[in-house]
Design an enzyme around this catalytic site. Structure first.
Site, PDB file in Angstrom:
ATOM      1  N   ARG A 128      19.947  -5.392  24.976  1.00 29.95           N
ATOM      2  CA  ARG A 128      20.388  -3.837  24.246  1.00 29.95           C
ATOM      3  C   ARG A 128      20.582  -2.994  25.687  1.00 29.95           C
ATOM      4  NH1 ARG A 128      17.952  -1.319  19.311  1.00 29.95           N
ATOM      5  NH2 ARG A 128      15.846  -1.315  20.525  1.00 29.95           N
TER       6      ARG A 128
ATOM      7  N   SER B 158      11.269  -8.337  28.825  1.00 30.70           N
ATOM      8  CA  SER B 158      10.032  -9.033  28.090  1.00 30.70           C
ATOM      9  C   SER B 158       9.630 -10.227  28.394  1.00 30.70           C
ATOM     10  CB  SER B 158      10.449  -8.868  26.779  1.00 30.70           C
ATOM     11  OG  SER B 158      11.030  -7.426  26.257  1.00 30.70           O
TER      12      SER B 158
ATOM     13  N   ASP C 113       8.085  -5.164  27.399  1.00 29.35           N
ATOM     14  CA  ASP C 113       8.362  -4.666  25.834  1.00 29.35           C
ATOM     15  C   ASP C 113       7.269  -3.932  25.119  1.00 29.35           C
ATOM     16  OD1 ASP C 113       7.532  -6.950  25.326  1.00 29.35           O
ATOM     17  OD2 ASP C 113       9.157  -7.621  24.015  1.00 29.35           O
TER      18      ASP C 113
HETATM   19  C1  BG6 Z   1      12.797  -4.464  20.141  1.00 34.33           C
HETATM   20  C2  BG6 Z   1      12.462  -4.094  21.626  1.00 34.33           C
HETATM   21  O1  BG6 Z   1      12.725  -3.598  19.484  1.00 34.33           O
HETATM   22  O2  BG6 Z   1      11.807  -5.429  19.976  1.00 34.33           O
HETATM   23  C3  BG6 Z   1      12.326  -5.465  22.608  1.00 34.33           C
HETATM   24  O3  BG6 Z   1      13.323  -3.221  21.996  1.00 34.33           O
HETATM   25  C4  BG6 Z   1      11.597  -6.274  21.790  1.00 34.33           C
HETATM   26  O4  BG6 Z   1      12.026  -4.996  23.800  1.00 34.33           O
HETATM   27  C5  BG6 Z   1      11.789  -6.605  20.732  1.00 34.33           C
HETATM   28  O5  BG6 Z   1      11.542  -7.462  22.825  1.00 34.33           O
HETATM   29  C6  BG6 Z   1      10.912  -7.739  19.958  1.00 34.33           C
HETATM   30  O6  BG6 Z   1      11.563  -7.943  18.968  1.00 34.33           O
HETATM   31  P1  BG6 Z   1      12.361  -9.288  18.681  1.00 34.33           P
HETATM   32  O7  BG6 Z   1      12.089  -9.545  16.975  1.00 34.33           O
HETATM   33  O8  BG6 Z   1      13.830  -8.790  18.745  1.00 34.33           O
HETATM   34  O9  BG6 Z   1      11.953 -10.177  19.422  1.00 34.33           O
HETATM   35  C1  GLC Z   2       6.886 -13.132  25.502  1.00 30.68           C
HETATM   36  C2  GLC Z   2       6.815 -12.490  26.911  1.00 30.68           C
HETATM   37  C3  GLC Z   2       5.945 -11.142  26.854  1.00 30.68           C
HETATM   38  C4  GLC Z   2       6.736 -10.407  25.725  1.00 30.68           C
HETATM   39  C5  GLC Z   2       6.528 -11.131  24.551  1.00 30.68           C
HETATM   40  C6  GLC Z   2       7.331 -10.382  23.340  1.00 30.68           C
HETATM   41  O1  GLC Z   2       5.370 -13.415  25.232  1.00 30.68           O
HETATM   42  O2  GLC Z   2       6.135 -13.512  27.712  1.00 30.68           O
HETATM   43  O3  GLC Z   2       6.295 -10.595  27.971  1.00 30.68           O
HETATM   44  O4  GLC Z   2       6.026  -9.172  25.938  1.00 30.68           O
HETATM   45  O5  GLC Z   2       7.337 -12.386  24.494  1.00 30.68           O
HETATM   46  O6  GLC Z   2       8.412 -10.150  23.426  1.00 30.68           O
END
Ligand code: BG6
Ligand code: GLC
Ligand code: BG6
Ligand code: GLC
Length: 909
Positions: free
Chosen positions: A544, A605, A659
């Site tokens: 995003r 993340s 994240d």
């Molecule tokens: C989002 C965050 O809302 O949630 C991301 O902005 C995050 O940074 C994510 O990784 C995690 O959710 P998913 O379900 O998209 O892995």
């Molecule tokens: C994975 C990544 C970690 C992140 C998580 C959630 O575990 O290693 O950094 O916070 O996914 O997205």
């Protein structure tokens, strides 16, 4: 009294239109629309009272949960015997339901026989009544040549107020209508029935379900019209049921989906709520009934009492000299001499007056033509009041459904049964008209239950039967390997203590499974942040790009979502970062900001070893990413390089954040108590504010997904998990994440289904290519399949969309498997979270800790049960902590932008 005499004097002198004199005499029974709205609002309040655990004990309207969770979906099947007790007739029936023919007529075949119940049994002993019931059943089975050796599943419509601990138990709260049997109140009617069946002997019957007639009526009508979510009886008694949101039913656990609630609205007014609408005639009817002080509303409305109300009014008017020249007969003085059938006959369109004359003559009266007109008008007012009150009650129920679903209008069907509704010539039309007038924005269809309640009761039994047989099957599966997915509290304790050990070890040294990576975020936002910031967010389901404007403690967000194709996720590092630069370029173009050098926060993340706020080395890829030449490199540099290569725009990357940290920051902006961030999405991770004395940094991104990489979870990991790990891009790594996060749950489910199919327990034993395809079960399907809102046919159709063609019975198993896998994930996260909050509490030397957790991720937000199970587990496993969960509204991107803003402001100071 004086007023009545004056009125009578006035009438006799002027020889007024006989209907007018009745209108005045019964003024209190002629309800205007404002009064009906008032009654409706009072009933709405009563419903709320009956649903809430706090006020339930004192509530007159009991709002009884029924354990019926869905209306028929056409997948019900089987042959049942049914008993229908509590209406004007006691019936025994045989009901055959054929699968998939529900919508078509003829999907159900029925045969029935009415067995009269001797008068004395209505007020005798329970044993006698049930012996009569079971003798009748035996007679019926014999007459229909139904073998006494075979087990016959039975559905029981029992039309009295019962509490239902389960579908096949009904604890009688009280008798009403024309029954007052000794020795059953507070007891289970099914148990009594089973005992009677044993006493009678020579039959094998399995009582599967006991349901109220309203519920059975709703189900009967729901078979033909899927919009039918209300059941209404206006017969000997009156009552209604409807589909309520489970989250509003305090007595039943769970908050997803709906359950049918039997309102028992007959008792409305028993606490005085209708006192200003009650007339002397109602009081007299009540005093002479079998249950004085009880069923106030029912006594104003239902067939058992309408004739009696009319008789009492006629008697009173005659005594006052307003009818029959003041003549009163013995018959008119006798209870029960005017019946509801008489009321209906008197109101017939063409023959009404002739009928009235006949009825009055039968009562040894000599009515004049005016007397007949007047008595007909009395009937009309009494029965009109009844339909008006029912309309008011129904309007309350429909309003509640509308409010529950947040709808402006509502299209709904009400299934109706009962002799008053079926035989009174004007009743249905009047009722429909008033309901439509009270609720002009609802499209209400009234559907008469042609075939009585037993068809519906059999449908409930059919679902119960299927569930029982499936549970038996699942229990069998349990004993095989499926069992290993069920977590026991000892295992959760183990996860909690291993997590705690992992956290402590990670704080002490590098190279542990739980990395405990510092984030270099020393300052939380204070609301003075200003300006435009860019946030880039990689690592969740999508990439995003986001623009955040902070202005006077407010923020505005604009964003665009980009998918990352698999070949890019698993190509070279340069390709991946070039792709990101291309997406950012597109976004800046779209926002008209390509020429500005914006400060940016980068949510990345994945585990990064940071040595400063704007630099971080990727420790290892997780979650299906495998781009080459990235591990060990500074990802901020890689992004800067890619931007340079593109040479179309520039960015000032001021912060790199995980994240979890972004989520915590973004929630802390709203609630300063938020000191933990958690992601339950594609991946699984958590961060929290660690004490400075334990480390030389503030926040810790745990990377708890790595728990178990040293094999410390081996006694929890199942063969299915091992299979999933083996085929992942990072075998042996992120073992905890592979038990708990969205990216892997579907795969675990698929492994279990493969195993069950190979054992011949599913899909007729056919292992198809589809089932062998990795990745077919995305988390979103898991969420859909597990939703309690879906009927079985809908679950089956989701599976069909995925290419898995099975029966409805297969769907039940698939749903059970999904449930076990996601429940385990939520419980494990709960155990992990308990370790973290307990550590924080102990570090601070507190008896109790109150703390908020910012959460994000598709699993938490979209799965129907995950969040609830997580909360419950934390509650049980960290009993000294009050943990509040704050779902992150705008993702971690806003948090990253905030961090960038804080850093920027600091630099400018
Ligand atoms: C989002 C965050 O809302 O949630 C991301 O902005 C995050 O940074 C994510 O990784 C995690 O959710 P998913 O379900 O998209 O892995
Ligand atoms: C994975 C990544 C970690 C992140 C998580 C959630 O575990 O290693 O950094 O916070 O996914 O997205
Ligand atoms: C019947 C249903 O059709 O209607 C019964 O099968 C129900 O279960 C009855 O109790 C209600 O009407 P009445 O007039 O018989 O009390
Ligand atoms: C009485 C009973 C109720 C039933 C109704 C209609 O009100 O209490 O359970 O539904 O009659 O038969």
């Amino acid at each position: 009294m004086l007023a009545v005499h004056l009125v009578s004097f006035f009438f006799s002198k002027l020889q007024e239109d006989p209907t007018k004199k009745v209108d005045r005499f019964l003024h209190a029974m002629r309800l205007q629309d404002e009064q009906l709205v008032d009654v409706s609002n009072r009933f709405l309040a009563e419903m709320k009272k009956g649903l809430s655990a706090e006020s339930l004990a004192a509530a007159a309207v009991k709002m009884l949960p029924t354990h019926v969770r869905s209306t028929p979906d056409g997948s019900e099947k089987g042959q049942f015997v049914a008993l229908d007790l509590g209406g004007s007739k006691f019936k025994v029936l045989r009901v055959k339901v054929r699968e998939d023919e529900g919508i078509k007529k003829g999907g159900v075949e029925m045969e029935e026989k009415t067995y009269p119940i001797p008068e004395e049994l209505h007020e005798g002993r329970a044993v006698e009544l049930f012996d009569h019931v079971s003798e009748s059943l035996k007679d019926f089975l014999h007459e229909k040549n139904m073998s006494p050796e075979k087990k016959h599943p039975l559905a029981f419509t029992f039309s009295f107020p019962c509490e239902h601990p389960s579908l096949d138990q009904g604890l009688l709260l009280s008798w009403c209508k024309n029954y007052k049997v000794r020795g059953l109140q507070g007891k289970d009617v099914v148990q009594s029935l089973r005992q009677a069946i044993d006493r009678t002997g020579d039959m094998d019957v399995d009582v599967l379900a006991v349901v109220n007639d309203t519920v059975a009526t709703m189900m009967t009508c729901g078979f033909d019209d899927q919009c039918c979510e209300v059941g209404l009886i206006i017969g000997t008694g009156t009552n209604a049921c409807y589909m309520e949101e489970l989250r509003h039913i305090d007595l039943v656990q769970g908050d997803e989906g709906r359950m049918c609630v039997n309102t028992e609205w007959g008792a409305f007014g028993d606490d005085g709520a209708l006192d200003d609408f009650i007339t002397d005639f109602d009081r007299d009817v009540d005093a002479a009934s079998l249950n004085p002080g009880k069923q106030t509303f029912e006594k104003m409305v239902s067939g058992m009492y309408l004739g009696e109300l009319v008789r009492l009014v006629v008697l009173k008017m005659a005594k006052l000299g307003l009818l029959f020249d003041g003549h009163v007969s013995d018959a008119l003085r006798t209870k029960g001499k005017i019946t509801t059938a008489d009321v209906a006959a008197m109101e017939e369109y063409i023959n009404g007056l002739i009928n009235t004359k006949e009825i009055l003559t039968r009562l040894q009266l000599t009515p004049s033509p005016d007397d007949c007109v007047a008595v007909q008008q009395i009937s009309t007012i009494v029965s009109f009041r009844s339909s008006n009150l029912v309309a008011a009650g129904l309007a309350a129920i429909l309003t509640r459904i509308k409010q529950n679903r947040n709808l402006r209008g509502l299209r709904i069907t009400v299934g109706v049964d009962g002799t008053v509704y079926k035989t009174h010539p004007q009743y249905p039309k009047r009722l429909h008209k008033v309901v439509r007038r009270l609720l002009p924005d609802c499209q209400v269809r009234f559907l008469l239950s042609e075939s009585g309640s037993s068809k519906g009761a059999a449908l409930v039994a059919a679902v119960a039967q299927r569930l029982t047989s499936q549970r038996r099957k699942v229990r069998l599966l349990d004993q095989i390997r499926f069992r290993c997915l069920c977590t026991f509290s000892s295992q959760l304790q183990l996860v909690k203590s291993r997590m705690r050990e992992g956290l402590e070890a990670g704080l002490k040294s590098k190279g542990c499974t739980i990395k405990m990576l510092p984030s270099f975020v020393y300052h939380t936002p204070n609301g003075t942040e200003r300006g435009k910031y860019l946030a880039l967010d990689l690592g969740g389901t999508n990439f995003r790009a986001m623009l955040v404007r902070f202005k006077r403690q407010k923020s505005r967000l604009y964003h665009k979502i980009y998918t990352i194709p698999l070949e890019i996720m698993q190509g070279t590092g340069e390709e991946l970062f070039d792709h990101l630069a291309q997406c950012v370029c597109d976004f800046l173009d779209y926002m008209g900001l390509k020429k500005v050098r914006l400060p940016a926060g980068f949510t990345f993340s994945f585990p990064c070893q940071q040595s400063g706020i704007d630099t971080g080395t990727l420790v290892s890829w997780t979650k299906g990413f495998k781009a080459t030449d990235c591990e060990g490199e500074d990802v901020v540099n890689m992004l800067r390089e890619a931007i340079k290569r593109r040479n179309e725009f520039d960015l000032d990357i001021v912060a790199l954040v995980n994240d979890t940290v972004g989520t915590m920051m973004s929630c802390a902006y709203e609630d300063p108590k938020c000191e933990v961030g958690m992601i339950a999405g594609t991946g699984s991770n958590l961060c929290y504010m660690e004490e400075l004395k334990n480390i030389e940094k503030l926040e810790q991104s745990n990377e708890w997904g790595g728990l178990g990489d040293d094999r410390c979870l081996e006694d929890i990991i199942t063969p299915y998990d091992a299979e999933v790990d083996m085929h992942s891009v990072n075998p042996g790594k992120q073992r905890f994440e592979k038990l708990t996060s969205g990216m892997y749950l579907g795969e675990i489910v698929r492994q279990v289904l493969l195993d069950l199919t190979r054992r011949g327990l599913l899909f007729k034993g056919h292992v198809t290519e589809t089932l062998k395809t990795p990745g077919i079960f995305e988390t979103k399907y898991l969420s859909q399949i597990e939703s309690d809102r879906l009927a079985l046919l809908q679950v089956r159709s989701i599976l069909q969309q995925l290419g898995l063609h099975g029966t409805c019975d297969d769907s039940i198993i698939v749903k059970e498997v999904c449930g076990a896998v996601s429940r385990r994930a939520a419980q494990m996260c709960g155990a992990g979270m308990a370790a973290v909050v307990d550590k924080i509490r102990e570090d601070r030397g507190l008896e109790r800790l109150s703390i908020a957790v910012g959460v994000d991720g598709a699993l938490y937000k979209l799965h129907p049960h995950f969040s609830q199970v997580l909360k419950e587990t934390v509650g049980v496993m960290a009993p000294h902590c009050n943990v509040t969960f704050l779902p992150s509204e705008e993702g971690s991107g806003k948090g990253a932008a905030l961090i960038a803003a804080v850093v920027r402001q600091k630099q400018e100071m």
